[in-house]
Scaffold this active site. Structure first.
Site, PDB file in Angstrom:
ATOM      1  N   LYS A  74       0.718  -1.075   0.180  1.00 40.70           N
ATOM      2  CA  LYS A  74       0.049  -0.106  -0.086  1.00 40.70           C
ATOM      3  C   LYS A  74       0.920   1.456   0.035  1.00 40.70           C
ATOM      4  O   LYS A  74       0.144   2.616  -0.442  1.00 40.70           O
ATOM      5  CB  LYS A  74      -1.161  -0.028   1.215  1.00 40.70           C
ATOM      6  CG  LYS A  74      -2.252  -1.048   1.292  1.00 40.70           C
ATOM      7  CD  LYS A  74      -2.884  -0.793   2.463  1.00 40.70           C
ATOM      8  CE  LYS A  74      -4.298  -1.278   2.085  1.00 40.70           C
ATOM      9  NZ  LYS A  74      -5.289  -1.004   3.411  1.00 40.70           N
ATOM     10  N   ASN A  95      -5.192   2.359  -1.611  1.00 40.06           N
ATOM     11  CA  ASN A  95      -5.882   0.732  -1.351  1.00 40.06           C
ATOM     12  C   ASN A  95      -6.526   0.691  -2.857  1.00 40.06           C
ATOM     13  O   ASN A  95      -6.996  -0.286  -3.147  1.00 40.06           O
ATOM     14  CB  ASN A  95      -6.674   0.530  -0.498  1.00 40.06           C
ATOM     15  CG  ASN A  95      -8.100   1.326  -0.468  1.00 40.06           C
ATOM     16  OD1 ASN A  95      -8.207   2.337  -1.385  1.00 40.06           O
ATOM     17  ND2 ASN A  95      -8.886   1.001   0.509  1.00 40.06           N
ATOM     18  N   ASP A 110     -10.438   3.635   2.622  1.00 41.40           N
ATOM     19  CA  ASP A 110     -10.721   3.094   4.058  1.00 41.40           C
ATOM     20  C   ASP A 110     -11.136   4.139   4.832  1.00 41.40           C
ATOM     21  O   ASP A 110     -12.169   3.815   5.740  1.00 41.40           O
ATOM     22  CB  ASP A 110      -9.404   2.565   4.708  1.00 41.40           C
ATOM     23  CG  ASP A 110      -8.827   1.178   4.221  1.00 41.40           C
ATOM     24  OD1 ASP A 110      -9.840   0.446   3.573  1.00 41.40           O
ATOM     25  OD2 ASP A 110      -7.545   0.825   4.239  1.00 41.40           O
ATOM     26  N   TYR A 231     -12.986  -6.877  11.261  1.00 42.83           N
ATOM     27  CA  TYR A 231     -14.293  -7.687  10.730  1.00 42.83           C
ATOM     28  C   TYR A 231     -14.415  -9.076  10.685  1.00 42.83           C
ATOM     29  O   TYR A 231     -15.409  -9.383  10.237  1.00 42.83           O
ATOM     30  CB  TYR A 231     -14.646  -7.054   9.128  1.00 42.83           C
ATOM     31  CG  TYR A 231     -13.374  -7.441   8.063  1.00 42.83           C
ATOM     32  CD1 TYR A 231     -12.705  -6.360   7.914  1.00 42.83           C
ATOM     33  CD2 TYR A 231     -13.763  -8.552   7.354  1.00 42.83           C
ATOM     34  CE1 TYR A 231     -11.597  -6.512   6.974  1.00 42.83           C
ATOM     35  CE2 TYR A 231     -12.713  -8.816   6.557  1.00 42.83           C
ATOM     36  CZ  TYR A 231     -11.783  -7.945   6.254  1.00 42.83           C
ATOM     37  OH  TYR A 231     -10.745  -7.924   5.238  1.00 42.83           O
TER      38      TYR A 231
END
Ligand code: NAP
Length: 287
Positions: A74, A95, A110, A231
């Site tokens: 990244k 990203n 993000d 997540y």
């Protein structure tokens, strides 16, 4: 859902990372392309560090529509990109890449995604006091958007110097009070008492270490709005404990979904079919 087909006009979007085998993005985006009748396919490509420049050149050479970029590329990949969104430049990581007639444009979706999910969960962002745990990629991406809203940021990180570094960079861009504190039980408890929002940007509590939490339960209180960037699992121990005290608490699933949806819109020009994408992610997480 329209019929799935590939032909000479099919557009390709790829994931550039290493490892990529466990990524949910190929199934999520390909299903989303199909759902809106967009003739595209998304493939995960494992790219070694030494091959990054060639991989980016390949986007142009092969007329690839766009890409997502994940760990560990990244930051490094930025030097090969033609145009970078100023906020992503500040964050220091991208990203998402879009190939616009051989000009590669990159951004970082993000932070916007995290803010969107917090707004949806009615976090009192404006004028609030927030705590961020961690100073890595997720913390940076969120902080550079969060400081458009809040009045006071408390920041902590396992290695304090990285938090100091982030504070210095944020201070150049925002006129917001930023206080560094030590990542220990006493300081967490006293800081959280005077805060509205807690954001976990460490991997503590992530699968398979689901019985861990970055914050002992006794440091939490019912007045907090808690966001965990993790997540997997969908509900971390931190989220479960915060909810059990009556706090407003959400995990990182929506952030993951919305970062994908932002990228989808950049590639296709169309709104992402969010509910289809969410179903695919949940199915993958339950595997
Ligand atoms: P990263 O760049 O590697 O940063 C990790 C951060 O966590 C660093 O500040 C690190 O501290 C800290 N940390 C690591 N292990 C720790 C431990 N055992 N105790 C305390 N602190 C620890 O990773 P990242 O990309 O920011 O990702 C962080 C988390 O966010 C991951 O769980 C990732 O899955 C999640 N994430 C979610 C989304 C989403 O869409 N929902 C997007 C991005 C990331 P040091 O600097 O001291 O090492």
């Amino acid at each position: 859902m329209t019929e799935f087909y590939l032909d000479g006009k099919t557009k390709l979007v790829i994931l550039i990372g290493n490892p990529v085998e466990h990524s949910m993005s190929p199934s999520m985006h390909t299903a989303a392309f199909q759902a809106i009748g967009f003739n595209g396919i998304y493939i995960a490509c494992k790219v070694e560090k030494g091959m990054l420049k060639e991989a980016v050149e390949g986007l142009k050479a092969l007329n690839i529509l766009g890409a997502n970029v994940t760990i560990p590329h990244k930051v490094e990949i930025m030097k090969y990109i033609d145009e970078i969104d100023p906020k992503a430049q500040d964050i220091g990581a991208i990203n998402t890449i879009v190939n616009k007639n051989e000009i590669l444009y990159a951004t970082n979706t993000d932070g916007i995604a995290a803010i969107k999910s917090m707004k949806e969960a009615k976090f009192p962002l404006n004028g609030s006091t927030a705590v961020i745990l961690g100073a890595g990629g997720a913390a940076r991406a969120i902080a550079f958007y969060l400081l458009d809203y809040i009045d006071h940021l408390y920041l902590t990180n396992r290695h304090r110097e990285k938090a100091e570094h982030l504070k210095n960079e944020l201070s150049k861009k925002f006129d917001v009070k930023i206080t560094i504190f030590n990542f220990n039980k006493n300081e967490l408890k006293s800081t959280l008492k005077k805060s509205d929002i807690l954001i976990n940007c460490t991997p503590v509590g992530m699968y398979p270490n689901v019985d861990q939490s970055p914050v002992p339960k006794e440091c939490l209180n019912k007045n907090l709005n808690v966001f965990d960037a993790i997540y997997n699992p969908i509900e971390t121990k931190l989220i479960k404990e915060a909810k059990s005290l009556g706090a407003n608490a959400i995990g990182g699933l929506k952030m993951f979904l919305y970062q994908g949806a932002e990228a989808f819109k950049l590639w296709t020009g169309k709104d992402a079919p969010i509910s289809i994408m969410e179903k695919i992610i949940i199915k993958n997480l339950k595997k």
